[in-house]
Write an enzyme that holds these catalytic residues in place. Structure first.
Site, PDB file in Angstrom:
ATOM      1  N   ASP A 158       1.342   7.002  -0.701  1.00 32.36           N
ATOM      2  CA  ASP A 158       0.481   6.363   0.588  1.00 32.36           C
ATOM      3  C   ASP A 158      -0.309   7.721   0.930  1.00 32.36           C
ATOM      4  OD1 ASP A 158      -0.384   5.659   2.985  1.00 32.36           O
ATOM      5  OD2 ASP A 158       1.095   4.213   3.056  1.00 32.36           O
ATOM      6  N   HIS A 213      -1.424   3.236  -0.267  1.00 31.10           N
ATOM      7  CA  HIS A 213      -1.490   2.367   1.150  1.00 31.10           C
ATOM      8  C   HIS A 213      -2.020   1.236   0.962  1.00 31.10           C
ATOM      9  CE1 HIS A 213      -1.288   2.324   5.549  1.00 31.10           C
ATOM     10  NE2 HIS A 213      -2.560   1.804   5.638  1.00 31.10           N
TER      11      HIS A 213
END
Length: 232
Positions: free
Chosen positions: A170, A201
């Site tokens: 992420d 993400h």
């Protein structure tokens, strides 16, 4: 599957929410907590999908205090710029207060069984965590929540089930932040946390740049099983 936009009246002001209703008369409700793009097509699609699964889904406009009716995509630089401006101006504490009002409203809906869960993505992933620690939601799920690492002390208040989906790559939640989150939550009886190797993400955002079909299917399946377990 009928859907509508309703207006909730609170002491701080009025705001709207998208509601998708299942075919059955009484069902558990799930609050769908938006990303930084507002109540857009992706969020409405998630709500519609939950209604197809037999849930009463409600997605509130949490940016109403800044600018009501935000409905943008992740497809242009201008929209990303707008989204980050909204994210930076957003008051998470006020947002959780609004979510609590949404929970009260939908729990009193004639179509609600009385059980209410919450699921949030990105900014909504953080808000799902705070919903779990600060409201009476029966079960909460957060996808790739941004900023949870600075709020992990709140886990002491957690009394109801929480599931977190963490993308290992992420770009908005670095490895150090992930380590803080996992360390703080690992021994909590109410918390289930899953990590997704190789995922960035928003891996579950349908149509998004980092959408990962296999990981999204796995995470969504886990979330549905979790809600079936805790909202039945």
């Amino acid at each position: 599957m009928p859907s509508e936009t309703i207006t909730l009246k609170t002491e701080d002001g009025d705001f709207t929410a998208y509601v998708a209703r299942p075919s059955k008369d009484k069902a558990p409700a799930i609050v769908v907590i938006q990303e930084i793009f507002g109540v857009n097509a992706v969020m409405r699609e998630i709500a519609d999908g939950l209604a197809d699964q037999g849930y009463l889904a409600i997605c509130p406009d949490l940016f109403w205090r800044i600018e009501p009716g935000i409905d943008i995509t992740d497809k242009s630089e201008a929209e990303w710029k707008k989204a980050f401006e909204l994210f930076n101006a957003f008051d998470a504490d006020a947002g959780v207060k609004d979510i609590a009002a949404v929970i009260d409203h939908i729990r009193a809906d004639p179509g609600c069984s009385g059980k209410v869960g919450a699921v949030g993505y990105c900014l909504g992933g953080l808000l799902a965590f705070l919903t779990a620690t600060r409201t009476d939601a029966d079960a909460s799920v957060g996808y790739y929540g941004v900023g949870i690492e600075s709020r992990v002390g709140e886990v002491e208040k957690l009394e109801r089930p929480l599931m977190l989906h963490i993308a290992e790559e992420d770009q908005f939640v670095p490895k150090e932040a992930q380590a803080i989150i996992l360390q703080a939550l690992k021994n909590h009886a109410q918390v289930t946390a899953y990590t997704y190797p190789g995922c960035d993400h928003a891996f579950a955002r349908h149509g998004g740049e980092h959408f990962d079909e296999a990981a999204a299917k796995l995470a969504n399946g886990r979330s549905l099983t979790f809600f079936q377990q805790h909202l039945a």
